[in-house]
Enzyme design. Structure first.
Site, PDB file in Angstrom:
ATOM      1  N   CYS A 194       0.726  -1.103   0.030  1.00  0.00           N
ATOM      2  CA  CYS A 194       0.233  -0.107  -0.009  1.00  0.00           C
ATOM      3  C   CYS A 194       0.770   1.252  -0.126  1.00  0.00           C
ATOM      4  O   CYS A 194       1.406   1.617  -1.083  1.00  0.00           O
ATOM      5  CB  CYS A 194      -0.958   0.019   1.191  1.00  0.00           C
ATOM      6  SG  CYS A 194      -2.195   1.208   1.088  1.00  0.00           S
ATOM      7  N   HIS A 195       0.683   1.839   1.027  1.00  0.00           N
ATOM      8  CA  HIS A 195       1.602   3.206   1.099  1.00  0.00           C
ATOM      9  C   HIS A 195       2.988   2.967   1.902  1.00  0.00           C
ATOM     10  O   HIS A 195       3.884   3.882   2.043  1.00  0.00           O
ATOM     11  CB  HIS A 195       0.896   4.271   2.117  1.00  0.00           C
ATOM     12  CG  HIS A 195      -0.218   4.830   1.264  1.00  0.00           C
ATOM     13  ND1 HIS A 195      -1.358   4.298   1.337  1.00  0.00           N
ATOM     14  CD2 HIS A 195      -0.533   6.023   1.091  1.00  0.00           C
ATOM     15  CE1 HIS A 195      -2.159   4.976   0.780  1.00  0.00           C
ATOM     16  NE2 HIS A 195      -1.649   6.180   0.468  1.00  0.00           N
TER      17      HIS A 195
END
Length: 186
Positions: A111-112
């Protein structure tokens, strides 16, 4: 998923981790036989982010000051927007990540969490994926961004989003089974 009995995995996180991105890898890697520790900046508990609000607390197994990359075979970096943003300004967290990289050990980010790979200076020239909103950050740091469920490059495993967790966890186990990875110049 491959059996990884006897292997040790660190999950580095702080408050604001995406709930499933910590809990699913923790549980699946444990089910595959690994000893998994949730590591954070301080002992106690950290609280996840689940949907549009704060999620559940997760116990911290070890404080970052009490561990070394030498203690583990792999590192998992959960995403969420808050967690990696808080960790990427912590020099001790970045050094921990770099130690896995220089030790040729598996690093998995979802994800991030590739923000942490950028800050640690290890993404340039590497094939990676991430949540779409940080694609430009990855490209600007020299990463070779790909729109794929899971991307692997020399023991670096990245994934886009929580919906890709089964494939992400399976790839982590596979990379751990392969052992140390030679890091060729990008």
């Amino acid at each position: 998923m491959q059996d990884i009995s006897g292997k040790r995995v660190a999950i580095l996180a702080t408050n604001g981790f995406e709930q499933s991105e910590l809990e699913v890898p923790r549980d699946k890697l444990r089910a595959a036989g690994a000893e998994v520790h949730v590591i954070s900046l301080k002992p106690g508990e950290i609280t996840g982010w689940d949907g549009s609000d704060w999620g559940r607390a997760v116990p911290v197994d070890r404080a970052l000051s009490d561990v070394s990359a030498r203690d583990y075979d792999a590192l998992v970096l959960p995403g969420g927007q808050i967690n990696p943003d808080l960790l990427r300004v912590e020099p001790v967290a970045l050094e921990f990540i770099r130690a896995f990289w220089t030790g040729k050990k598996v690093i998995a980010a979802i994800c991030h969490a590739p923000w942490l790979l950028i800050e640690a200076g290890i993404i340039s020239g590497r094939k990676v994926t991430s949540y779409a909103s940080i694609k430009t950050d990855v490209l600007n740091a020299g990463g070779l961004w790909q729109d794929a469920e899971v991307v692997t490059d020399q023991g670096l495993v990245t994934s886009r989003k929580p919906g890709d967790l089964d494939a992400f966890c399976a790839k982590i186990a596979e990379e751990i089974t392969e052992g140390r990875h030679e890091r060729r110049a990008a």
